[in-house]
Design an enzyme around this catalytic site. Structure first.
Site, PDB file in Angstrom:
ATOM      1  N   ARG A 176      14.428 -13.408  34.510  1.00  0.00           N
ATOM      2  CA  ARG A 176      13.757 -12.932  33.299  1.00  0.00           C
ATOM      3  C   ARG A 176      13.455 -14.084  32.348  1.00  0.00           C
ATOM      4  O   ARG A 176      12.373 -14.149  31.770  1.00  0.00           O
ATOM      5  CB  ARG A 176      14.612 -11.863  32.632  1.00  0.00           C
ATOM      6  CG  ARG A 176      14.580 -10.544  33.368  1.00  0.00           C
ATOM      7  CD  ARG A 176      15.593  -9.528  32.874  1.00  0.00           C
ATOM      8  NE  ARG A 176      15.383  -8.251  33.554  1.00  0.00           N
ATOM      9  CZ  ARG A 176      16.145  -7.187  33.413  1.00  0.00           C
ATOM     10  NH1 ARG A 176      17.203  -7.229  32.598  1.00  0.00           N
ATOM     11  NH2 ARG A 176      15.884  -6.075  34.062  1.00  0.00           N
ATOM     12  N   HIS A 229       6.714  -8.135  35.590  1.00  0.00           N
ATOM     13  CA  HIS A 229       7.682  -8.887  36.382  1.00  0.00           C
ATOM     14  C   HIS A 229       9.122  -8.712  35.884  1.00  0.00           C
ATOM     15  O   HIS A 229       9.390  -8.771  34.683  1.00  0.00           O
ATOM     16  CB  HIS A 229       7.339 -10.387  36.288  1.00  0.00           C
ATOM     17  CG  HIS A 229       6.906 -10.960  37.590  1.00  0.00           C
ATOM     18  ND1 HIS A 229       6.298 -12.191  37.703  1.00  0.00           N
ATOM     19  CD2 HIS A 229       7.002 -10.503  38.862  1.00  0.00           C
ATOM     20  CE1 HIS A 229       6.024 -12.449  38.954  1.00  0.00           C
ATOM     21  NE2 HIS A 229       6.439 -11.442  39.684  1.00  0.00           N
ATOM     22  N   GLU A 230      10.050  -8.571  36.815  1.00  0.00           N
ATOM     23  CA  GLU A 230      11.496  -8.573  36.541  1.00  0.00           C
ATOM     24  C   GLU A 230      11.907  -7.571  35.459  1.00  0.00           C
ATOM     25  O   GLU A 230      12.699  -7.864  34.579  1.00  0.00           O
ATOM     26  CB  GLU A 230      11.957  -9.988  36.153  1.00  0.00           C
ATOM     27  CG  GLU A 230      11.704 -11.038  37.197  1.00  0.00           C
ATOM     28  CD  GLU A 230      12.271 -10.680  38.566  1.00  0.00           C
ATOM     29  OE1 GLU A 230      13.266  -9.930  38.622  1.00  0.00           O
ATOM     30  OE2 GLU A 230      11.711 -11.123  39.577  1.00  0.00           O
ATOM     31  N   GLY A 231      11.362  -6.388  35.556  1.00  0.00           N
ATOM     32  CA  GLY A 231      11.649  -5.356  34.557  1.00  0.00           C
ATOM     33  C   GLY A 231      10.558  -5.354  33.515  1.00  0.00           C
ATOM     34  O   GLY A 231      10.359  -6.338  32.801  1.00  0.00           O
ATOM     35  N   GLN A 289      12.815  -3.974  29.018  1.00  0.00           N
ATOM     36  CA  GLN A 289      13.472  -4.983  28.165  1.00  0.00           C
ATOM     37  C   GLN A 289      13.761  -4.403  26.779  1.00  0.00           C
ATOM     38  O   GLN A 289      14.799  -4.686  26.170  1.00  0.00           O
ATOM     39  CB  GLN A 289      12.590  -6.223  28.036  1.00  0.00           C
ATOM     40  CG  GLN A 289      12.152  -6.857  29.342  1.00  0.00           C
ATOM     41  CD  GLN A 289      13.293  -7.174  30.278  1.00  0.00           C
ATOM     42  OE1 GLN A 289      14.336  -7.674  29.860  1.00  0.00           O
ATOM     43  NE2 GLN A 289      13.115  -6.887  31.552  1.00  0.00           N
TER      44      GLN A 289
END
Length: 602
Positions: free
Chosen positions: A298, A441-443, A448
């Site tokens: 992240r 990307h990545e959550g 977030q």
């Protein structure tokens, strides 16, 4: 066209003047380093990025990997660039010397990697995932797993991936169904399908080490029943040689808007006898281990977003300084020659916004890297603990803020180019497409936001957010005592803005305690935007407090550089920070507009 990746003067400013990384050489871990070695690393990264990564960025975009006869075919320049990256030692840059690493501060290693991201983020994605994979195994792998995989990952002989999502379960990891069946020899056989696996299949390395989330039979439902497994493409013998091909097959490639040079795969585990894997750590704790890699990724996504925005900004700046078009508003004589478009106020507005976003984002991401160094090598337990907590609360911001606002910088870079901006002949079109993936990307940024409001601000009884408040207050108080009236005003504004953040935190925690968690979290994305803007304002004020000390020296490039920092800080506080007042009202009032909207009303 000249390669435009990052303003080296700005990178040096952040490393040496803002974050004072040279001071890390006084710590035992980094005592063999100096500014000279740090500069040499950045110089080497710049050279390889310019000569090996940047030249094929367009070609990789236009000739994305193909799935042919069960294998991936891609342009040869990708492997050539990655071989140069590997041979220079960048995969193991921050790892211990005893593992063959350079034992660099993470701050310096990340600064170097940022340059590769800016040159060609699609090619840089392969080592990016490999480094994070190696970090996870270094932290949680067994002695046998480290022996079998770690050295080869760090040398670049093997590359690594992370396999989380499935076709029916993207970000909802509690719904994954890949199963792991225990075997008499202590291994497991995995059966299932994984989706969106970056770097999941290629021939860039001898082997690919997959880190796979799966469920052991009888595991608890939800995230508490997820385990983590090492599943190599080829089995690895005790002596490091490759054995038989594992039961991991490429089912297909996903075709993306950007990052087109990175293979993005659907992988089938266990089409026949089952993919052989070994358990990482304890059963049912896989997600906690995977978060080690996910959080690193992240922060890396945020840095990648910054560098795509930064490259677009530099290309737009170059174009604006060269492109002749139009005349000043008050110039009425059509016989006069056209001027460079940078002389038009609206162009300067767009360039200044880009500068504020990308230079603020770079400072934020490298500050996060500096927190990793403090967590790992700080002089005392309190320093290490505080750094860990600060990094925890900032991670969702470091991922989400650059992926939103440095994407906005790419949008403005296209606008500066005018009609040329959305043609493939200019790189800003590709840079925008590459960056559009990063809010997902990545959550996703929405995830977030939920992480920040739902978990991070309340962790350790609010200690993490209190540490952030302490450090922001320290900067604000320094600014209020400054001779510059503008910076004194900025200090006051920063204090007021963060007070709003803390009021929201108190009210949202209170609402949650009273059973109104859904209402409190409904506008979490607004809270993320608000807090992110306040944190980046803090980064800008810190930069301005360094820059103001150099104002009034001899005119020239250095004076222009520091004046530019001060002007960008003023821009952020006058044009960007006021946005947080509106966001504060929405989230603090628990505005129900979005929550109350019904499906049938769309």
């Amino acid at each position: 066209m000249e390669v435009r990746i990052v303003n080296r003067r700005d990178l040096d400013f952040v490393l040496y003047e803002l974050l004072e990384v040279e001071g890390l050489t006084r710590r035992e871990r980094f005592r063999d380093h100096s500014r000279e070695t740090f500069d040499a690393v950045i110089d080497t990264a710049s050279k390889i990025a310019a000569e090996q990564f940047a030249p094929h960025a367009r070609a990789a975009d236009e000739n994305e990997p193909r799935f042919e006869n069960g294998r991936v075919v891609m342009i040869p320049e990708v492997k050539q660039a990655l071989d140069a990256f590997r041979e220079a030692g960048f995969i193991s840059a921050s790892f211990d010397a005893e593992l063959g690493g350079m034992q660099l501060p993470v701050t310096v290693a990340q600064a170097a990697f940022a340059i590769f991201n800016g040159a060609n983020i699609a090619t840089a994605a392969y080592p990016f995932l490999t480094i994070a994979n190696a970090n996870l195994l270094s932290a949680f792998g067994s002695a046998d797993q480290k022996h079998r995989y770690l050295d080869h990952l760090l040398s670049g002989r093997f590359y690594g991936t992370m396999c989380l999502s499935e076709p029916q379960a993207g970000s909802s990891l509690s719904d994954i169904v890949t199963r792991a069946e225990p075997q008499p020899d202590g291994t497991y056989r995995l059966f299932g399908q994984k989706m969106w696996i970056s770097g999941g299949e290629h021939e860039l390395s001898e082997n690919i080490v997959h880190l796979v989330l799966a469920r052991i039979k009888g595991a608890p439902a939800g995230v508490k029943g997820i385990s983590l497994f090492v599943v190599p493409k080829f089995l690895v013998n005790d002596d490091g040689s490759l054995g038989a091909r594992n039961d991991v097959q490429l089912a297909g490639l996903n075709h993306k808007m950007g990052y087109r040079g990175t293979t993005n795969c659907v992988l089938n585990f266990g089409e026949s006898t089952g993919a052989i894997g070994t358990l990482v750590g304890e059963p049912h704790k896989g997600l906690s281990y995977m978060f080690h890699m996910m959080n690193e990724a992240r922060v890396g996504v945020g840095l990648g977003a910054v560098m795509l925005g930064y490259s677009g900004y530099l290309h737009a700046l170059e174009y604006a300084r060269e492109r002749l078009q139009g005349r000043p508003v008050l110039a009425k004589d059509p016989a006069k020659p056209p001027v460079k478009i940078i002389e038009h106020p609206d162009i300067r507005r767009m360039l200044l916004a880009q500068k504020a976003y990308v230079e603020g984002g770079l400072a934020l991401c490298l500050y996060a890297a500096r927190l990793v160094d403090d967590e790992r090598s700080g002089p005392d337990e309190k320093t290490r603990r505080d750094a860990k907590l600060l990094l925890e609360v900032l991670t969702p911001i470091v991922k989400a803020w650059p992926s939103q606002w440095c994407l906005a910088a790419n949008d403005l870079a296209i606008q500066v180019h005018g009609g040329y901006g959305y043609t493939r002949e200019y790189p800003v079109e590709r840079l925008y497409r590459d960056n559009r993936l990063n809010p997902i990307h990545e959550g996703t940024n929405g995830i977030q936001a939920l992480d920040l409001m739902g978990r991070k601000v309340g962790m350790d009884d609010g200690m993490a957010i209190q540490l952030l408040a302490r450090d922001i207050d320290r900067t604000a108080r320094e600014a209020k005592g400054c001779e510059s009236a503008e910076l004194r005003r900025c200090g006051e504004k920063l204090t007021d803005a963060f007070a709003n953040v803390m009021e929201v935190v108190r009210n949202s925690l209170c609402a949650t305690d009273k059973g109104h968690a859904e209402m409190a979290l409904a506008n979490a994305h607004v809270f993320l935007e608000m807090t992110g803007h306040v944190v980046v304002a803090w980064m800008w004020l810190r930069q301005a407090l360094v820059a103001v000390k150099h104002v009034g020296t001899e005119p020239g490039p250095e004076q222009d550089f520091y004046q530019g920092k001060l002007q960008a800080c003023s821009y952020f506080f006058r044009w960007e920070l006021p946005k947080t007042d509106h966001w504060f009202q929405l989230v603090n009032d628990l505005d129900p507009t979005c929550l109350e909207m019904q499906d049938a009303w769309f």
